[in-house]
Write a protein that holds these residues in place. Structure first.
Motif, PDB file in Angstrom:
ATOM      1  N   ARG A 168       2.161   2.126  35.765  1.00  0.00           N
ATOM      2  CA  ARG A 168       3.403   2.775  35.325  1.00  0.00           C
ATOM      3  C   ARG A 168       4.603   2.248  36.105  1.00  0.00           C
ATOM      4  N   ARG A 169       4.396   2.075  37.397  1.00  0.00           N
ATOM      5  CA  ARG A 169       5.497   1.729  38.293  1.00  0.00           C
ATOM      6  C   ARG A 169       5.849   0.238  38.239  1.00  0.00           C
ATOM      7  N   GLU A 170       4.821  -0.605  38.073  1.00  0.00           N
ATOM      8  CA  GLU A 170       5.035  -2.043  38.258  1.00  0.00           C
ATOM      9  C   GLU A 170       5.094  -2.856  36.962  1.00  0.00           C
ATOM     10  N   THR A 171       4.524  -2.348  35.884  1.00  0.00           N
ATOM     11  CA  THR A 171       4.337  -3.192  34.703  1.00  0.00           C
ATOM     12  C   THR A 171       5.480  -3.048  33.706  1.00  0.00           C
ATOM     13  N   SER A 172       5.924  -4.197  33.206  1.00  0.00           N
ATOM     14  CA  SER A 172       6.918  -4.189  32.129  1.00  0.00           C
ATOM     15  C   SER A 172       6.205  -3.825  30.831  1.00  0.00           C
ATOM     16  N   PRO A 173       6.832  -2.995  30.009  1.00  0.00           N
ATOM     17  CA  PRO A 173       6.132  -2.585  28.782  1.00  0.00           C
ATOM     18  C   PRO A 173       6.020  -3.685  27.738  1.00  0.00           C
TER      19      PRO A 173
ATOM     20  N   ASP B 288       9.559   4.102  32.940  1.00  0.00           N
ATOM     21  CA  ASP B 288      10.878   4.438  32.393  1.00  0.00           C
ATOM     22  C   ASP B 288      10.810   4.930  30.951  1.00  0.00           C
ATOM     23  N   LEU B 289       9.639   4.824  30.333  1.00  0.00           N
ATOM     24  CA  LEU B 289       9.491   5.257  28.939  1.00  0.00           C
ATOM     25  C   LEU B 289       8.999   6.701  28.950  1.00  0.00           C
TER      26      LEU B 289
ATOM     27  N   ALA C 297       3.404   8.683  29.327  1.00  0.00           N
ATOM     28  CA  ALA C 297       2.465   9.801  29.434  1.00  0.00           C
ATOM     29  C   ALA C 297       1.394   9.755  28.349  1.00  0.00           C
ATOM     30  N   CYS C 298       1.464   8.727  27.510  1.00  0.00           N
ATOM     31  CA  CYS C 298       0.550   8.678  26.358  1.00  0.00           C
ATOM     32  C   CYS C 298      -0.761   7.989  26.736  1.00  0.00           C
ATOM     33  N   HIS C 299      -1.866   8.626  26.390  1.00  0.00           N
ATOM     34  CA  HIS C 299      -3.170   8.045  26.733  1.00  0.00           C
ATOM     35  C   HIS C 299      -3.487   6.812  25.893  1.00  0.00           C
ATOM     36  N   LEU C 300      -2.715   6.570  24.845  1.00  0.00           N
ATOM     37  CA  LEU C 300      -2.976   5.413  23.983  1.00  0.00           C
ATOM     38  C   LEU C 300      -2.114   4.212  24.329  1.00  0.00           C
TER      39      LEU C 300
ATOM     40  N   SER D 246       8.076   4.267  19.593  1.00  0.00           N
ATOM     41  CA  SER D 246       8.329   3.766  18.238  1.00  0.00           C
ATOM     42  C   SER D 246       7.488   4.590  17.285  1.00  0.00           C
ATOM     43  N   PRO D 247       8.132   5.374  16.404  1.00  0.00           N
ATOM     44  CA  PRO D 247       7.334   6.203  15.491  1.00  0.00           C
ATOM     45  C   PRO D 247       6.298   5.399  14.712  1.00  0.00           C
ATOM     46  N   GLN D 248       6.661   4.173  14.311  1.00  0.00           N
ATOM     47  CA  GLN D 248       5.691   3.388  13.547  1.00  0.00           C
ATOM     48  C   GLN D 248       4.485   3.010  14.403  1.00  0.00           C
ATOM     49  N   ALA D 249       4.758   2.608  15.636  1.00  0.00           N
ATOM     50  CA  ALA D 249       3.649   2.241  16.526  1.00  0.00           C
ATOM     51  C   ALA D 249       2.754   3.449  16.792  1.00  0.00           C
ATOM     52  N   CYS D 250       3.374   4.631  16.917  1.00  0.00           N
ATOM     53  CA  CYS D 250       2.582   5.854  17.132  1.00  0.00           C
ATOM     54  C   CYS D 250       1.649   6.110  15.953  1.00  0.00           C
ATOM     55  N   ILE D 251       2.186   5.926  14.747  1.00  0.00           N
ATOM     56  CA  ILE D 251       1.368   6.160  13.547  1.00  0.00           C
ATOM     57  C   ILE D 251       0.154   5.233  13.550  1.00  0.00           C
ATOM     58  N   VAL D 252       0.394   3.960  13.852  1.00  0.00           N
ATOM     59  CA  VAL D 252      -0.700   2.976  13.837  1.00  0.00           C
ATOM     60  C   VAL D 252      -1.728   3.316  14.917  1.00  0.00           C
ATOM     61  N   ALA D 253      -1.245   3.542  16.138  1.00  0.00           N
ATOM     62  CA  ALA D 253      -2.175   3.792  17.247  1.00  0.00           C
ATOM     63  C   ALA D 253      -3.001   5.057  16.997  1.00  0.00           C
ATOM     64  N   HIS D 254      -2.346   6.115  16.515  1.00  0.00           N
ATOM     65  CA  HIS D 254      -3.070   7.373  16.297  1.00  0.00           C
ATOM     66  C   HIS D 254      -4.022   7.286  15.103  1.00  0.00           C
ATOM     67  N   ALA D 255      -3.626   6.557  14.063  1.00  0.00           N
ATOM     68  CA  ALA D 255      -4.507   6.451  12.894  1.00  0.00           C
ATOM     69  C   ALA D 255      -5.849   5.849  13.306  1.00  0.00           C
TER      70      ALA D 255
END
Lengths: 370, 97
Positions: free
Chosen positions: A258-263, A317-318, A323-326, A348-357
Motif C-alpha cells: 500500500r505504502r510503496e507500490t504505484s497503482p 492514496d486510493l 481497502a479492496c481485497h480484489l 473505476s466503476p467499470q473495473a469494479c464490475i469486471v473484478a467482482h463479476a
C-alpha cells in the motif's frame, strides 16, 4: 579493477519481454527517470471506424511532420527510450510510416506496431519484415466476420485483418492478436481462439476495459460486457478447466505494498505522444503534460508538475481501492477512473464490475468445492 | 577464427539502449533480451562506430586498467559469444576507409 568482459560480459539474463527481466528493467527505468516505453501515435486518421475507439475526432491538419517525428525520436533515444510502439489512428495509413519506422530502427528502438491489419498486403508485409519489429499487434474484434465488421463499421475488415496476420506470420514476424471484449463479441471467444490458432499468431490478449473517448463523451459505455456475460466467461473457464480454472483466494495487500507500490505504470517509465505532439502519462489519461512543439521532451518528462503528482501516487492514496481485497486481481485503469469519476484516485466503476463479476463466481465455486 | 583487424558491427536487427550504464540488447530473431556487465556494455557502446577488434582491445586495456593480454583474451571471448548469438557480424574495413 572493473570486471572484464569475460567475467560475465555477455551474460544473457532475459528470455522474453515478460517476467522478471522486464520487471527489473522497469524498476531500473523508474529509479533513473527513464521513459523506457513510449507509445507514439503517428496519426489520428484511420481507414476503419471502430465504435469503441477512444480517439474522438480526426482533425485534418496540424499533425506532426516527418521532420518533427524524427526530432522527437532523436529526443526519445537520448532520453533512453528502448521500446517504441507506433500506433494511431491507423499507423500504416500515414504516408511516411516507413520513413518514420526506419528512422526509429536506425536510432536503436525496439518497434511494436499496433494496427487493424487491414492494410497489410504482401508488399507491406515484406517492408515490415525489413524493419525487424519486436511484435505486431493486430485487433480482431469478433470471431465472426459480421461482428468484427460491424464494430469496425467497415465491411471486409475481418478478412483483411486475418490476411494481414497470416502474411506476417508466414514471414516469421511475432504477431499478437488482441481484442477488446465487448457486449457484441464476448460470446465469440471460442471462435476468436480458433482463429488465433489457425492464423498461427504467437500470442493472444483480451482486455475488458472499454475506455471513454478523449473528448469526454461516454457513448462507448453501452458497449461494455454485462456482468452476466463476464460471469459466463468465468463459468466457461471453469467448465473447461475444472478446479484449475478457479484461482486461489485473492491475497490482501500488505502495508508495504500500500505504502510503496504505484497503482499503475502511467508516467512512471512510460508515456504516450499523440500526433499533434501532446505528451500524456499514458493513452488513457487525457491530461496533456505539455506539447513537443513548445517544449523539449526532457523538459516535459522531468519538469511536469502534473507528472510529478501522478508519479507520487501510491496504492495507499486510493481511498476505496487500497481497502479492496480484489485490488491485486483488478485491472483498474487510472485514466478510465478519471474519465468515469473525475478523479485519478477513485475506483473505476467499470473495473469494479469486471473484478467482482469474476470473483463472485469463483468464490461461489470455492464454497461448493469445500 | 577472429582476427584483430576485423571490423565488428552490431547486427542491424537488434535493438538496444544503454540504460544507466547497462547495455540492454533485444534480438528479435529469438525474442530475447540480453544484459551486459560494465565492460560488456562499454564494448557494445563502442560497436556503434564499427571498430576493429584491436581498437576495442585498446579501449578496454586503457579504460579498465587491465593488461593488454587480458583485455585481448576477454574481448575476443566476448565478441565470439556475440557472434554465436547473432548479435554482431565481422567484416573487413573497406580500403577507402
Amino acid at each position: 579493477m572493473a570486471k572484464t568482459a569475460k567475467q560475465g560480459g555477455a551474460s544473457q539474463e532475459g528470455v522474453s519481454r515478460s517476467g522478471s527481466w522486464m520487471q527489473r528493467l522497469r524498476a531500473k527505468a523508474q529509479a533513473n527517470n527513464i521513459p523506457l516505453h513510449v507509445m507514439l501515435e503517428l496519426t489520428n486518421h484511420c481507414n476503419v471506424w471502430c465504435r469503441h475507439c477512444y480517439i474522438s475526432d480526426r482533425p485534418p491538419k496540424g499533425e506532426l511532420t516527418l521532420d518533427e517525428f524524427k526530432g522527437i525520436l532523436d529526443q526519445l533515444a537520448e532520453a533512453g527510450t528502448l521500446f517504441l510502439t507506433l500506433s494511431g489512428g491507423e499507423a500504416l495509413i500515414h504516408p511516411e510510416f516507413f520513413e518514420i519506422a526506419a528512422y526509429a530502427r536506425e536510432k536503436g528502438f525496439s518497434l511494436t506496431l499496433f494496427t487493424n491489419g487491414t492494410m497489410i498486403t504482401p508488399r507491406v508485409a515484406d517492408r515490415l519484415v525489413e524493419l525487424c519489429p519486436q511484435r505486431v499487434e493486430i485487433s480482431l474484434l469478433g470471431g465472426l466476420a459480421a461482428t468484427h465488421d460491424q464494430i469496425m463499421q467497415t465491411p471486409g475488415s475481418f478478412e483483411r485483418a486475418l490476411r494481414g496476420a497470416r502474411l506476417l506470420v508466414e514471414r516469421g514476424v511475432f504477431v499478437q492478436i488482441k481484442t477488446t471484449w465487448m457486449r457484441q463479441n464476448i460470446e465469440e471467444a471460442q471462435q476468436i481462439q480458433s482463429l488465433v490458432e489457425e492464423v498461427g499468431a504467437a500470442s493472444f490478449r483480451g482486455a475488458y476495459m472499454v475506455i471513454h473517448r478523449r473528448d469526454g463523451s461516454t457513448e462507448v459505455a453501452d458497449m461494455r460486457a454485462t456482468p452476466e456475460q463476464l460471469r459466463a466467461v468465468a463459468r466457461r473457464a471453469y467448465e473447461r478447466l475444472g478446479e484449475k480454472g478457479i484461482p486461489p483466494e485473492p491475497e490482501p495487500l500488505t502495508e508495504e505494498q500500500r505504502r510503496e507500490t504505484s497503482p499503475c505504470g502511467a508516467g512512471q517509465s512510460s508515456c504516450c505522444i499523440d500526433s499533434y505532439g501532446n505528451v500524456y502519462p499514458c493513452a488513457a489519461i487525457d491530461t496533456a503534460l505539455g506539447n513537443l512543439r513548445e517544449e523539449s521532451f526532457v523538459d516535459i518528462w522531468g519538469g511536469s508538475q502534473e507528472l510529478k503528482k501522478i508519479r507520487a501516487i501510491r496504492i495507499a492514496d486510493l481511498p476505496e481501492c487500497s481497502a479492496c481485497h480484489l485490488f491485486m486481481r483488478c485491472s483498474r485503469c487510472a485514466g478510465l477512473a478519471k474519465m468515469e469519476t473525475g478523479s485519478l484516485l477513485a475506483a473505476s466503476p467499470q473495473a469494479c464490475i469486471v473484478a467482482h463479476a469474476f470473483e463472485d463466481f469463483f468464490q461461489e465455486k470455492r464454497c461448493e468445492l469445500q | 577464427m577472429i582476427l584483430l583487424d576485423q571490423v565488428v558491427s552490431r547486427n542491424e536487427k537488434t535493438a538496444s539502449r544503454i540504460l544507466a550504464g547497462e547495455a540492454v540488447v533485444l534480438t528479435p530473431m529469438d525474442s530475447k533480451i540480453h544484459g551486459f556487465n560494465e565492460t560488456g556494455s562499454r564494448i557494445w557502446e563502442l560497436l556503434a562506430d564499427r571498430p576493429t577488434l584491436s581498437e576495442i582491445v585498446a579501449h578496454i586495456h586503457r579504460e579498465f586498467e587491465v593488461s593488454q593480454e587480458q583485455a585481448q583474451s576477454d574481448v575476443i571471448a566476448f565478441i565470439e559469444e556475440l557472434v554465436a548469438r547473432g548479435m554482431v557480424t565481422l567484416g573487413q574495413r573497406s580500403r577507402e576507409g
